[in-house]
Enzyme design. Structure first.
Site, mmCIF file in Angstrom:
data_model
loop_
_atom_site.group_PDB
_atom_site.id
_atom_site.type_symbol
_atom_site.label_atom_id
_atom_site.label_comp_id
_atom_site.label_asym_id
_atom_site.label_seq_id
_atom_site.Cartn_x
_atom_site.Cartn_y
_atom_site.Cartn_z
ATOM 1 N N ASP A 65 0.835 -1.197 0.000
ATOM 2 C CA ASP A 65 0.000 0.000 0.000
ATOM 3 C C ASP A 65 0.870 1.247 0.000
ATOM 4 O OD1 ASP A 65 -2.579 -0.921 0.023
ATOM 5 O OD2 ASP A 65 -3.056 -0.216 2.040
ATOM 6 N N TYR A 67 1.976 4.773 1.687
ATOM 7 C CA TYR A 67 1.914 5.286 3.055
ATOM 8 C C TYR A 67 0.617 6.078 3.217
ATOM 9 C CZ TYR A 67 6.933 4.217 3.319
ATOM 10 O OH TYR A 67 8.154 3.593 3.313
ATOM 11 N N PHE A 78 7.993 2.330 -0.616
ATOM 12 C CA PHE A 78 9.033 2.524 0.396
ATOM 13 C C PHE A 78 9.600 3.943 0.424
ATOM 14 C CE2 PHE A 78 9.271 -2.123 -0.316
ATOM 15 C CZ PHE A 78 9.037 -2.549 0.979
ATOM 16 N N HIS A 188 10.173 -9.165 5.034
ATOM 17 C CA HIS A 188 9.911 -7.735 4.845
ATOM 18 C C HIS A 188 10.891 -6.927 5.698
ATOM 19 C CE1 HIS A 188 7.709 -3.918 4.860
ATOM 20 N NE2 HIS A 188 7.080 -4.369 3.789
#
Length: 223
Positions: A65, A67, A78, A188
């Site tokens: 998704d 942020y 990211f 992750h």
């Protein structure tokens, strides 16, 4: 329907924009922007594609998704604008880069646009999100679209590197032809899981070694 997208991507994905799911998705997203705060700003929804044309992609990094906090999302997984505090997952990514490469220092900002301009497609599975409501735009059609992006890259290109971090991204492995591309999987980089296999994965040096072996330019991960 008319979609403002970088020309090379618009050409290879043309059939998607006429699909019923994409028409429904567009209506949903438009209404969401009109009725609530949604991130990223509209001009950045396809920012990853604008900075990294189809024929220039060398590496694909998959996120989930955007942020959902104010000012954070700008269309690259990211990544955050330079004036925004670096998120914990990105800090861990940089820690692994410095450890993996054995040189350099962690940057002072989290803007990954330089990666995108070198051929790193920073692709979230869902391209929009309601403010402060993670996963609020999942299941509306974005995943169908971004899966098609992955499938098209896998089919039409050769010698790409796909970095799959975390369970969600690793599930996309079935969309990629491993005989044509390098697929690297790890935990992750979130603080909750980075010690479970992200740290020490050495994905960044492996990526550059693979690119060089295919006569391509390595990525300047700290540039």
């Amino acid at each position: 329907m008319e979609v403002k997208l970088e020309p090379s991507w618009k050409q290879v994905l043309a059939s998607e924009f006429e699909s019923p799911y994409f028409v429904t998705l567009t209506d949903f997203v438009r209404q969401e922007y009109q009725s609530d705060r949604v991130y990223p700003p509209p001009k950045f929804v396809f920012h990853a594609f604008e900075l990294c044309p189809f024929d220039q992609v060398q590496v694909v990094i998959l996120g989930q998704d955007p942020y959902h906090g104010s000012g954070q999302a700008h269309g690259l997984c990211f990544s955050v604008p330079e004036e925004v505090a670096m998120p914990p997952s990105l800090k861990n990514i940089y820690k692994e880069i410095v450890s993996d490469l054995g040189t350099g220092t962690i940057p002072t900002h989290g803007n990954l646009e330089p990666w995108a301009r070198q051929g790193v497609l920073l692709l979230n599975a869902t391209l929009t999100v309601r403010a402060h409501e993670p996963a609020s735009h999942q299941g509306q059609g974005w995943e169908t679209f971004t899966d098609k992006v992955i499938e098209t890259l896998s089919r039409e290109r050769e010698g790409l590197v796909f970095l799959l971090w975390g369970r969600y991204a690793r599930a996309k492995k079935e969309l990629i032809d491993g005989s044509k591309h390098l697929i690297l999987e790890a935990a992750h980089p979130s603080p909750f899981s980075a010690t479970d296999g992200f740290f020490g994965s050495r994905h960044f040096s492996q990526t550059n070694d693979y690119l060089k072996s295919h006569h391509k330019s390595p990525i300047n991960w700290l540039g």
